[in-house]
Write a protein that holds these residues in place. Sequence first.
Motif, PDB file in Angstrom:
ATOM      1  N   ARG A 276      -6.822  -5.096  -1.517  1.00 25.93           N
ATOM      2  CA  ARG A 276      -5.280  -4.665  -1.776  1.00 25.93           C
ATOM      3  C   ARG A 276      -5.182  -3.418  -1.193  1.00 25.93           C
ATOM      4  N   ARG A 277      -3.809  -3.077  -0.552  1.00 23.66           N
ATOM      5  CA  ARG A 277      -3.442  -1.823   0.014  1.00 23.66           C
ATOM      6  C   ARG A 277      -3.774  -0.736  -1.248  1.00 23.66           C
TER       7      ARG A 277
ATOM      8  N   GLU B 104       1.850 -10.570   1.160  1.00 20.45           N
ATOM      9  CA  GLU B 104       2.603  -9.766   0.656  1.00 20.45           C
ATOM     10  C   GLU B 104       3.408 -10.392  -0.725  1.00 20.45           C
TER      11      GLU B 104
ATOM     12  N   GLN C 275       3.496  -5.647  -2.993  1.00 25.07           N
ATOM     13  CA  GLN C 275       2.100  -5.471  -3.060  1.00 25.07           C
ATOM     14  C   GLN C 275       1.229  -6.104  -1.787  1.00 25.07           C
TER      15      GLN C 275
ATOM     16  N   SER D 133      -1.856  -6.990   0.530  1.00 28.74           N
ATOM     17  CA  SER D 133      -3.271  -7.318   0.726  1.00 28.74           C
ATOM     18  C   SER D 133      -3.611  -8.277   1.904  1.00 28.74           C
TER      19      SER D 133
END
Length: 461
Positions: free
Chosen positions: A43-44, A123, A134, A136
């Motif tokens: 995840r970012r 996303e 979110q 990732s």
Amino acid sequence: MLARGMARELLPEELRAAVRWGAAFVRSRYSAPKKERHTIVIRRVLGGISLGGGYNENDLFDAALTYLATKINPQSMSRLCLSRTRNKEPGGSASWSTLLSMENGGSTADTFQGVEFRWTSIENGGNDGKSRAQESLELSFDAEHTETALDKYVPFIMSTAEDLRLRDRALKIFLNESSSWRGINHHHPATFDTLAMDPAMKQAVMADLDRFLKRKEYYRRIGKAWKRGYLLYGPPGTGKSSLVAAMANYLRFNLYDLDLSGVYDNSCLQRLLMDMPNKSILVIEDIDCSFDTMSREKDGKLRQAADTDYTDTDEDGDVGARGYFQGRERNKMTLSGLLNVIDGLWSTTGEERIIVFTTNYKDRLDRALLRPGRMDMHVYMGHCGWEAFRTLARNYHLVDDHALFPEIQQLLAAVEVTPAEVSEMLLRSEDVDAALRVLMEFLKARRSKTNDKQNDGIITG
């Protein structure tokens, strides 16, 4: 089709069902089972809020984006995300960096050590206008390669991304002020291609640097700090500073130019070393001017003590190496303190560091500074030879051959001139013929002056 139609008409349903069951049994018995797949989600943003009130960014996500940008083939993907970032630098200048990445739902494959890894961009959320989307990346692979993915592939991505960032970043040179560093951008254009020095020595330095970068595990196994020391020595104007700049550009390491006259004591020196990050070059220029030279007529055991023992008194009760140097220095920083920084316990405060000393007079340096482990490679920067001149001619006038080259080659063999002096002559004119003639006149004048000195010596003798 005819056979299937006849079978339906002639064979009873029970027999046809038995045949289908048998075929399915044979396929399940002899066909390869479907391999289990594992997926790692990167995840970012990590869960939770950072101390500064923002989100905790995932460094692995950024590293994966940087790495995948080198693997994406724009011609094979119908949708891509393109971003350009403006990086402001001190002084008002700026540089742009471009990054290609996968759009939501896009995927690409990468092969590492014979194993195929598939990356997919995902996303989730953010459609209600209230929550944040979110982002990732999903890394999927066959389950049997889980150990390879976690222990080898992910660390490889991190190290590769770090190398790519180092290559693209603007280099800086740091100067010491009291016990801290002050940095400015470093734009020195010197490279090994443009460096006017002996080709064999140039290749030896490059090979030594390449070998050093690859030996992290080797240094750890043998129990030594991951560092390398270089002593650059030779007459003034032979390119020692240019070689330092070329090393920085080649490695993409920042320079830390240490002025020992601005260091108050050994503690200040230690703090400066602790503030140096990994992948850095520590430079001390004109090291022979930093410490008063010990008398060569003094008892030799004192000089040996400077290399092995730092007691305040020797076995005869006389002042020892440490006390001698402390009494000679204008401030409280000592030679023993410097040696401890470059080859003692304090030298292990960082990794992947290069230490460079330069001097015009190698014979003035104490042997304690010169031994392997402190200065591992001694590089002589001599007068301008033929190959060094050819490099300069190519740099300044883009020529690899000229009618005046043979005579210039003979003159360079007869006189001693520095690359800096040759460069000055080549700068006198933008016309290559005129510049080479100016150089020839300079070399002839130098040869005449040298011959006069030799004749005067013979007559005097």
